[in-house]
Design an enzyme around this catalytic site. Structure first.
Site, PDB file in Angstrom:
ATOM      1  N   GLU A 417       1.513  -1.410   0.048  1.00 10.43           N
ATOM      2  CA  GLU A 417       0.051   0.410  -0.073  1.00 10.43           C
ATOM      3  C   GLU A 417       0.474   1.096   0.090  1.00 10.43           C
ATOM      4  OE1 GLU A 417      -3.094   0.810   2.640  1.00 10.43           O
ATOM      5  OE2 GLU A 417      -3.594  -1.494   3.116  1.00 10.43           O
TER       6      GLU A 417
HETATM    7  C1  NOJ Z   1      -4.435   1.367   5.087  1.00 14.41           C
HETATM    8  C2  NOJ Z   1      -5.775   0.519   5.245  1.00 14.41           C
HETATM    9  O1  NOJ Z   1      -4.792  -0.732   5.331  1.00 14.41           O
HETATM   10  C3  NOJ Z   1      -6.708   0.959   4.159  1.00 14.41           C
HETATM   11  O2  NOJ Z   1      -7.596   0.074   4.128  1.00 14.41           O
HETATM   12  C4  NOJ Z   1      -7.077   2.245   3.920  1.00 14.41           C
HETATM   13  O3  NOJ Z   1      -7.786   2.780   2.887  1.00 14.41           O
HETATM   14  C5  NOJ Z   1      -5.657   2.660   3.237  1.00 14.41           C
HETATM   15  N1  NOJ Z   1      -4.377   2.873   4.803  1.00 14.41           N
HETATM   16  C6  NOJ Z   1      -5.698   4.014   3.623  1.00 14.41           C
HETATM   17  O4  NOJ Z   1      -6.446   5.109   4.544  1.00 14.41           O
END
Ligand code: NOJ
Length: 573
Positions: A417
């Site tokens: 991410e």
């Molecule tokens: C981490 C989370 O895993 C995800 O679900 C979320 O949308 C993002 N951070 C952004 O806050």
């Protein structure tokens, strides 16, 4: 005789040396050297994997169809006052129905992988495998995986992205209860059984820090418990055990047949000492990271919690008159069972904080935050286009990657991410700040790779604007804008789609001129798409005419003709 003894001594020393080098794979991280270097033009290693991410509750919608059970997020979001504007993920992007369209978007971006999560209650409505398997849910994920593979996009599946079956919360208290370990293992085992012949990348948990702290300490997230000072530690303890169990299940039962990899996805901010010449600030920054990333990374890589967590929480628990530390303890056999349960580390990262020492005297109430004895600061010059907590600090990403390399023996990393949000009152597809964010963060990752960090792939968060947990739909992380007011939930590319596409097709950053032309073209395209979007209410109106007005008028006509026909019939008779 003497030579024999000498050889024995040498052997023993060699053994000792081998043992020490095996046990301590961590090197010292250089806190004082933070070189902010200029932009690096160059390419990523061949085979580097580019992707985008999503999660079930945030995008699927279809919360109660085709036999899906209820999750803790369904229940939490339906309670008034928990989510911004009382929004819910009931419909969200309707990804459950539109996954084919979404895969076409990915295909167009020429992505190598797609990271998504399986909703546990969609396939096991009551949480338990022994009760009922929802074949319709299985079919949904099977279709999704098949279509990804047909388009040569590798599925990367997260097993737990926060949507625990509500039944398990109600019956046992969710992750506060050790029985979750076996329930989660059964669920994971079912996923390996049904999908494992096609799926080669598994992630047990997404961001367990958030589950523990926001779900069980502050209560901002589902299940909304505020068990300050203990809830988060207990939750994390059970999650770590559940992760290890699932890794062993895969390793023993499925790996030889399926030949996949299984890891965990940990999210962490970077913590930079306010003053790198001050030892107290350095220690505070290190505590910040250890309480964030190390809390989970140290057990799975080294077998136990970071020493500094054991010391701080232990000492504070003592001062509070407790007989034992609020941080649970792993037994020796548990430590060796948990140690080494990562084939790769999934890393989520968004932002950075400056950190300095700050004492929290005991007696003011215990909490995870007070246990760390530190204060977090931000530089007001850092850009913050969206979420309150998210400042763009690209160099922090490189620091974090280098830290992981030095602490955990240079593991294989997939960035699971990374991205930035916007809070917008009116719609604008020209997201300059997101292009800038991706460009700079990805570039810092490239620098880390050039310095020897073993990063194999990168996942931009997220494919679509989606349900941003307690913030509802007010914060948009998507590369694609989703019009949530329109019942068809249409997707529109933001400028960053084109920009990310260019990074992917060049596998990096060729030269300044190219980069400028990427930006120019992306801006041109988004400006014309903006006009299209502005015309959308009209399209929505036309849809209403065709879908509601015309059928209603037709039905009325038929009814009237029937009445008229009956009237004529009566008169004739
Ligand atoms: C981490 C989370 O895993 C995800 O679900 C979320 O949308 C993002 N951070 C952004 O806050």
């Amino acid at each position: 005789m003497k030579t024999k003894r000498n050889t024995k001594l040498l052997l023993r020393m060699f053994h000792l040396f081998a043992l020490v080098s095996c046990v301590s794979t961590s090197e010292d991280f250089n806190w004082t050297k933070n070189e902010k270097t200029s932009f690096y033009f160059g390419t990523f290693p061949t085979g580097f994997s580019w992707g985008v991410g999503s999660s079930a509750y945030q995008t699927e919608g279809a919360w109660n169809v085709d036999g899906k059970g209820v999750s803790i997020w369904d229940v939490f979001a339906h309670k008034k006052g928990k989510i911004s504007s009382n929004e819910t993920g009931d419909l969200s992007c309707e990804g459950y129905y539109k996954f084919k369209d979404d895969i076409n978007l990915m295909k167009d971006m020429k992505l190598n992988h797609y990271r998504f999560s399986i909703s546990w209650p969609r396939i096991l409505p009551s949480g338990s495998k022994s009760e009922y398997i929802n074949e319709k849910g299985i079919k949904y994920y099977d279709d999704l995986i098949n279509m990804l593979l047909e388009n040569r996009i590798t599925p990367v599946i997260t097993l737990y992205h926060w949507d625990l079956p509500q039944v398990l919360q109600e019956k046992y208290g969710g992750w506060q209860n050790i029985s979750m370990v076996n329930y989660f293992n059964d669920f994971a085992n079912l996923c390996f059984e049904r999908f494992g012949n096609k799926v080669k990348y598994w992630i047990t948990f997404n961001n367990p820090w958030s589950v523990a702290v926001e779900g069980y300490e502050t209560g901002e997230h589902a299940p909304g418990l505020k068990l300050r000072g203990t809830g988060a530690y207990k939750t994390a303890h059970h999650i770590i055990k559940a992760h290890a169990k699932v890794w062993h299940t895969y390793d023993m039962k499925w790996r030889s047949k399926q030949k996949g990899l299984i890891g965990i996805s940990l999210t962490a901010d970077w913590g930079e000492p306010v003053d790198v010449s001050n030892q107290k600030d350095i220690e505070a920054a290190e505590r910040y990271i250890q309480f964030y990333l190390g809390w989970f990374a140290a057990p799975v890589f080294n077998g136990d919690y970071p020493q500094v967590m054991k010391e701080y929480i232990g000492r504070k628990s003592g001062q509070q008159g407790l007989g034992a530390s609020r941080l649970p303890v792993f037994l020796p056999q548990e430590k060796s069972y948990i140690k080494g349960t990562v084939d790769f580390l999934g890393l989520g990262h968004y932002t950075t904080r400056y950190v300095t020492q700050k004492n929290y005297p005991s007696g003011l109430g215990d909490s995870y935050f007070a246990d760390r004895d530190l204060a977090e600061l931000v530089d007001p010059r850092w850009p913050d286009p969206g979420s309150e907590w998210l400042y763009s600090v690209p160099w922090g990403f490189r620091r974090l990657l280098n830290f992981v390399k030095s602490q955990y023996g240079n593991p294989m990393i997939y960035v699971t991410e990374n991205g930035v949000s916007e809070k917008m009152l009116c719609t604008d597809l020209c997201d300059d700040w997101r292009m800038q964010y991706f460009k700079d963060y990805i570039n810092e990752m490239l620098k880390a790779i050039k310095a020897g960090v073993n990063v194999k792939g990168y996942t931009a968060w997220s494919l679509l604007d989606s349900f941003e947990w307690d913030e509802g739909f007010s914060e948009r992380f998507g590369l694609y804008f989703v019009d949530f007011r329109n019942k068809n939930k249409p997707r529109y590319p933001k400028a960053s789609v084109l920009y990310y596409k260019r990074i992917i097709s060049s596998n990096g950053f060729p030269n300044q001129r190219e980069l400028e032309s990427w930006k120019r073209k992306a801006t041109e395209t988004c400006s014309s798409s903006n006009q299209l979007l502005a015309a959308d209410p009209l399209i929505g109106h036309m849809e209403m005419v065709t879908e509601i007005v015309i059928p209603t008028v037709c039905t009325l006509c038929i009814l009237l003709s029937a009445v008229f026909f009956l009237f004529l019939l009566r008169r004739c008779l």
